[in-house]
Write a protein that holds these residues in place. Structure first.
Motif, short mmCIF file in Angstrom:
data_model
loop_
_atom_site.label_atom_id
_atom_site.label_comp_id
_atom_site.label_asym_id
_atom_site.label_seq_id
_atom_site.Cartn_x
_atom_site.Cartn_y
_atom_site.Cartn_z
N GLY A 22 30.30 24.18 48.31
CA GLY A 22 30.21 25.49 49.26
C GLY A 22 30.88 25.29 50.46
N THR B 234 36.41 34.51 38.14
CA THR B 234 35.80 35.03 39.59
C THR B 234 34.71 34.22 39.76
N ASN B 235 34.68 33.90 41.38
CA ASN B 235 33.94 33.01 41.61
C ASN B 235 32.42 33.82 42.28
N ARG B 236 31.68 33.24 42.79
CA ARG B 236 30.25 33.79 43.13
C ARG B 236 30.53 34.88 44.27
N TRP B 237 31.64 34.85 45.06
CA TRP B 237 31.98 35.72 45.95
C TRP B 237 32.80 36.83 45.57
N GLY B 238 33.10 36.84 44.37
CA GLY B 238 33.94 37.90 43.78
C GLY B 238 35.45 37.49 44.10
N GLU C 166 39.96 33.11 41.09
CA GLU C 166 40.64 31.74 41.18
C GLU C 166 41.21 31.32 39.94
N ALA D 159 31.69 23.17 44.37
CA ALA D 159 30.45 23.19 44.30
C ALA D 159 29.67 22.89 45.56
#
Length: 195
Positions: free
Chosen positions: A85, A101-105, A108, A83
């Motif tokens: 980053g 899928t994380n915020r960057w695509g 995980e 979290a």
């Protein structure tokens, strides 16, 4: 001698131009090189990244599926961006592991306390990169995630860069930082370098 930003821009553009079928073929060649040149079956823990397809990263799934198909004893782990980053934690990857899928695509593994793997456990780490120099210094996306992680690994861990482009190492990267952790090896579809 080129700097990281110049190498990053040029390499990303060339990699982005490759069609999906070419990425798939070259990723299979990376898998073949890894198994031919390294003692994968002797490792206890292998850390690998899961590919960000929209950036044409090397597809590590052929490596994962071969390890599972051959029922090798090596266990797998993949990173999860935290979290904050800026840091990674690492979780076991099995055929039953749910992927998120994380915020960057980036896919995980689902993170649980039971499946977390400490950085010191890894015998080898497959490292994403855009370019590398003759001393094993790499150019990544510039976030420093992997340099912070590799610095936490125990001495003797193999750091193996993967590149779908058939680029030989450049002579030197102009702006290497003291915190940059060099690779021990580098694989392209057509060759392997050891540092």
């Amino acid at each position: 001698m080129q700097d990281k930003a110049t190498l990053r821009r040029a390499t990303l553009a060339r990699r982005q131009a490759l069609p999906p079928a070419e990425i798939a073929q070259r990723s299979q060649q990376l898998c073949d090189q890894l198994f031919h040149q390294f003692s994968v079956a002797q490792w206890r823990w292998l850390h690998l990244f899961l590919p960000l397809a929209k950036r044409n990263e090397p597809d590590t799934w052929p490596i994962i599926h071969r390890i599972w198909a051959e029922e090798l004893a090596v266990r797998l782990a993949a990173p999860v961006v935290q979290a904050d980053g800026i840091s990674l934690r690492h979780y076991e990857l099995t055929p039953a592991t749910p992927l998120l899928t994380n915020r960057w695509g980036i896919p995980e593994p689902a993170a649980t306390a039971e499946t977390e793997v400490p950085a010191a456990a890894f015998d080898a780490v497959l490292v994403p990169l855009l370019a590398v120099d003759c001393a094993g210094h790499r150019v990544g996306y510039g976030g420093g995630f992997y340099d912070r992680f590799l610095a936490q690994c125990r001495p003797g861990t193999q750091f193996i860069g993967l590149n779908v482009l058939d680029d030989a190492p450049v002579a030197a990267i102009a702006d290497v930082l003291p915190t940059d952790v060099p690779l021990t090896a580098y694989i392209t579809p057509g060759g392997v370098w050891r540092f």
